[in-house]
Design a protein around this motif. Structure first.
Motif, PDB file in Angstrom:
ATOM      1  N   ARG A  54       0.827  -1.218   0.000  1.00  0.00           N
ATOM      2  CA  ARG A  54       0.000   0.000   0.000  1.00  0.00           C
ATOM      3  C   ARG A  54       0.860   1.266   0.000  1.00  0.00           C
ATOM      4  O   ARG A  54       0.825   2.066   0.929  1.00  0.00           O
ATOM      5  CB  ARG A  54      -0.971  -0.018   1.189  1.00  0.00           C
ATOM      6  CG  ARG A  54      -1.972  -1.172   1.186  1.00  0.00           C
ATOM      7  CD  ARG A  54      -3.040  -1.055   0.110  1.00  0.00           C
ATOM      8  NE  ARG A  54      -3.795   0.184   0.193  1.00  0.00           N
ATOM      9  CZ  ARG A  54      -4.877   0.368   0.963  1.00  0.00           C
ATOM     10  NH1 ARG A  54      -5.326  -0.598   1.717  1.00  0.00           N
ATOM     11  NH2 ARG A  54      -5.507   1.522   0.958  1.00  0.00           N
ATOM     12  N   HIS A  55       1.653   1.391  -1.050  1.00  0.00           N
ATOM     13  CA  HIS A  55       2.492   2.578  -1.245  1.00  0.00           C
ATOM     14  C   HIS A  55       1.664   3.657  -1.938  1.00  0.00           C
ATOM     15  O   HIS A  55       0.769   3.340  -2.726  1.00  0.00           O
ATOM     16  CB  HIS A  55       3.705   2.229  -2.115  1.00  0.00           C
ATOM     17  CG  HIS A  55       4.643   1.235  -1.496  1.00  0.00           C
ATOM     18  ND1 HIS A  55       5.811   0.841  -2.099  1.00  0.00           N
ATOM     19  CD2 HIS A  55       4.575   0.565  -0.311  1.00  0.00           C
ATOM     20  CE1 HIS A  55       6.444  -0.030  -1.324  1.00  0.00           C
ATOM     21  NE2 HIS A  55       5.708  -0.221  -0.230  1.00  0.00           N
ATOM     22  N   PRO A  56       1.989   4.939  -1.701  1.00  0.00           N
ATOM     23  CA  PRO A  56       1.131   6.013  -2.208  1.00  0.00           C
ATOM     24  C   PRO A  56       1.237   6.261  -3.710  1.00  0.00           C
ATOM     25  O   PRO A  56       0.472   7.043  -4.254  1.00  0.00           O
ATOM     26  CB  PRO A  56       1.612   7.235  -1.431  1.00  0.00           C
ATOM     27  CG  PRO A  56       3.026   6.929  -1.091  1.00  0.00           C
ATOM     28  CD  PRO A  56       3.073   5.443  -0.863  1.00  0.00           C
ATOM     29  N   GLU A  57       2.189   5.602  -4.391  1.00  0.00           N
ATOM     30  CA  GLU A  57       2.307   5.797  -5.839  1.00  0.00           C
ATOM     31  C   GLU A  57       1.469   4.776  -6.599  1.00  0.00           C
ATOM     32  O   GLU A  57       1.225   4.934  -7.793  1.00  0.00           O
ATOM     33  CB  GLU A  57       3.774   5.652  -6.295  1.00  0.00           C
ATOM     34  CG  GLU A  57       4.742   6.637  -5.654  1.00  0.00           C
ATOM     35  CD  GLU A  57       5.298   6.138  -4.325  1.00  0.00           C
ATOM     36  OE1 GLU A  57       4.917   5.031  -3.873  1.00  0.00           O
ATOM     37  OE2 GLU A  57       6.113   6.868  -3.721  1.00  0.00           O
ATOM     38  N   PHE A  58       1.064   3.724  -5.878  1.00  0.00           N
ATOM     39  CA  PHE A  58       0.465   2.577  -6.568  1.00  0.00           C
ATOM     40  C   PHE A  58      -1.010   2.819  -6.917  1.00  0.00           C
ATOM     41  O   PHE A  58      -1.413   2.655  -8.074  1.00  0.00           O
ATOM     42  CB  PHE A  58       0.632   1.348  -5.660  1.00  0.00           C
ATOM     43  CG  PHE A  58       0.524   0.045  -6.389  1.00  0.00           C
ATOM     44  CD1 PHE A  58       1.569  -0.420  -7.169  1.00  0.00           C
ATOM     45  CD2 PHE A  58      -0.623  -0.725  -6.291  1.00  0.00           C
ATOM     46  CE1 PHE A  58       1.471  -1.626  -7.847  1.00  0.00           C
ATOM     47  CE2 PHE A  58      -0.729  -1.930  -6.956  1.00  0.00           C
ATOM     48  CZ  PHE A  58       0.315  -2.380  -7.741  1.00  0.00           C
ATOM     49  N   HIS A  84      10.028   6.397  -6.243  1.00  0.00           N
ATOM     50  CA  HIS A  84       9.255   5.165  -6.418  1.00  0.00           C
ATOM     51  C   HIS A  84      10.124   3.925  -6.165  1.00  0.00           C
ATOM     52  O   HIS A  84      11.269   3.860  -6.624  1.00  0.00           O
ATOM     53  CB  HIS A  84       8.753   5.063  -7.859  1.00  0.00           C
ATOM     54  CG  HIS A  84       7.669   6.016  -8.230  1.00  0.00           C
ATOM     55  ND1 HIS A  84       7.689   7.354  -7.914  1.00  0.00           N
ATOM     56  CD2 HIS A  84       6.507   5.810  -8.898  1.00  0.00           C
ATOM     57  CE1 HIS A  84       6.587   7.929  -8.392  1.00  0.00           C
ATOM     58  NE2 HIS A  84       5.859   7.027  -8.986  1.00  0.00           N
ATOM     59  N   CYS A  85       9.552   2.934  -5.499  1.00  0.00           N
ATOM     60  CA  CYS A  85      10.209   1.634  -5.390  1.00  0.00           C
ATOM     61  C   CYS A  85      10.001   0.911  -6.726  1.00  0.00           C
ATOM     62  O   CYS A  85       9.229   1.368  -7.567  1.00  0.00           O
ATOM     63  CB  CYS A  85       9.633   0.844  -4.214  1.00  0.00           C
ATOM     64  SG  CYS A  85       8.021   0.087  -4.563  1.00  0.00           S
ATOM     65  N   PRO A  86      10.678  -0.232  -6.943  1.00  0.00           N
ATOM     66  CA  PRO A  86      10.506  -0.926  -8.223  1.00  0.00           C
ATOM     67  C   PRO A  86       9.056  -1.296  -8.537  1.00  0.00           C
ATOM     68  O   PRO A  86       8.619  -1.181  -9.683  1.00  0.00           O
ATOM     69  CB  PRO A  86      11.383  -2.174  -8.055  1.00  0.00           C
ATOM     70  CG  PRO A  86      12.470  -1.716  -7.133  1.00  0.00           C
ATOM     71  CD  PRO A  86      11.767  -0.810  -6.143  1.00  0.00           C
ATOM     72  N   MET A  87       8.278  -1.683  -7.521  1.00  0.00           N
ATOM     73  CA  MET A  87       6.864  -2.033  -7.750  1.00  0.00           C
ATOM     74  C   MET A  87       6.099  -0.827  -8.299  1.00  0.00           C
ATOM     75  O   MET A  87       5.343  -0.941  -9.268  1.00  0.00           O
ATOM     76  CB  MET A  87       6.238  -2.500  -6.426  1.00  0.00           C
ATOM     77  CG  MET A  87       4.736  -2.696  -6.478  1.00  0.00           C
ATOM     78  SD  MET A  87       4.046  -3.161  -4.861  1.00  0.00           S
ATOM     79  CE  MET A  87       4.075  -1.585  -3.992  1.00  0.00           C
ATOM     80  N   CYS A  88       6.278   0.307  -7.662  1.00  0.00           N
ATOM     81  CA  CYS A  88       5.528   1.503  -8.050  1.00  0.00           C
ATOM     82  C   CYS A  88       6.065   2.092  -9.354  1.00  0.00           C
ATOM     83  O   CYS A  88       5.296   2.626 -10.164  1.00  0.00           O
ATOM     84  CB  CYS A  88       5.572   2.531  -6.927  1.00  0.00           C
ATOM     85  SG  CYS A  88       4.768   1.920  -5.424  1.00  0.00           S
ATOM     86  N   ALA A  89       7.374   1.997  -9.567  1.00  0.00           N
ATOM     87  CA  ALA A  89       7.953   2.470 -10.831  1.00  0.00           C
ATOM     88  C   ALA A  89       7.393   1.637 -11.983  1.00  0.00           C
ATOM     89  O   ALA A  89       7.082   2.172 -13.056  1.00  0.00           O
ATOM     90  CB  ALA A  89       9.477   2.366 -10.780  1.00  0.00           C
TER      91      ALA A  89
HETATM   92 ZN    ZN Z   1       6.388   1.556  -3.902  1.00  0.00          ZN
END
Ligand code: ZN
Length: 160
Positions: A54-58, A84-89
């Motif tokens: 549940r990151h805010p970029e996702f 961004h982390c890799p998931m959100c990127a």
């Molecule tokens: Zn993230």
């Protein structure tokens, strides 16, 4: 470079990160802004309930896929307190969003957390430029880095 007049959105990211921290989540916040400067969506970290994705970029990336045309997504900017982390990127790139402006880089965050004795994350802190080579990426935003660092310091010293 992020100009002075454009600092309002990064400041809002810091406010959202602070709100997350105060709610017991991790201090991260993001804002999705249209080409004309209209704020379209914003979110903050919400991992405390147990879902570590549940990151805010996702969510804003998924929201944009449902609500914006490909042209609107490409012209939008995502402002965020932390790179961004890799998931959100990956989500950013898959939905075809445009520019990213982050306050603190993943490299900065990683070194701060190491200093605070926080165990390494289960996902490598790859730069967003490596994961999403097509995105225009700007950061850090030096004017706000210390504020973000302080939130992370508070987050990890409160909980020991
Ligand atoms: Zn993230």
């Amino acid at each position: 470079m992020v100009k002075g007049s454009e600092l309002g959105h990064p400041r809002r990211c810091v406010a959202l990160a602070r709100e997350a921290l105060e709610a017991g989540d991790e201090p991260f916040g993001s804002v999705l802004v249209a080409a004309d400067g209209t704020v379209l969506a914003e979110d903050r970290n919400r991992v405390a309930a147990g879902d570590r994705t549940r990151h805010p970029e996702f969510e804003p990336a998924r929201w944009s896929a449902a609500h914006l045309t490909p042209e609107e997504r490409a012209a939008a900017t995502v402002y965020t307190s932390g790179e961004h982390c890799p998931m959100c990127a990956a989500a950013h790139a898959w939905v075809g969003l445009g520019r990213i402006v982050y306050i603190a880089s993943s490299e900065q965050l990683e070194s701060w957390l190491a200093e605070l004795g926080v165990p390494a994350a289960p996902v490598r802190a790859l730069s967003v430029r490596e994961v999403a080579p097509g995105a225009a990426v700007e950061g850090p935003v030096p004017e706000l880095v210390e504020e973000v660092r302080d939130l992370h310091r508070r987050c990890h010293s409160d909980r020991r």
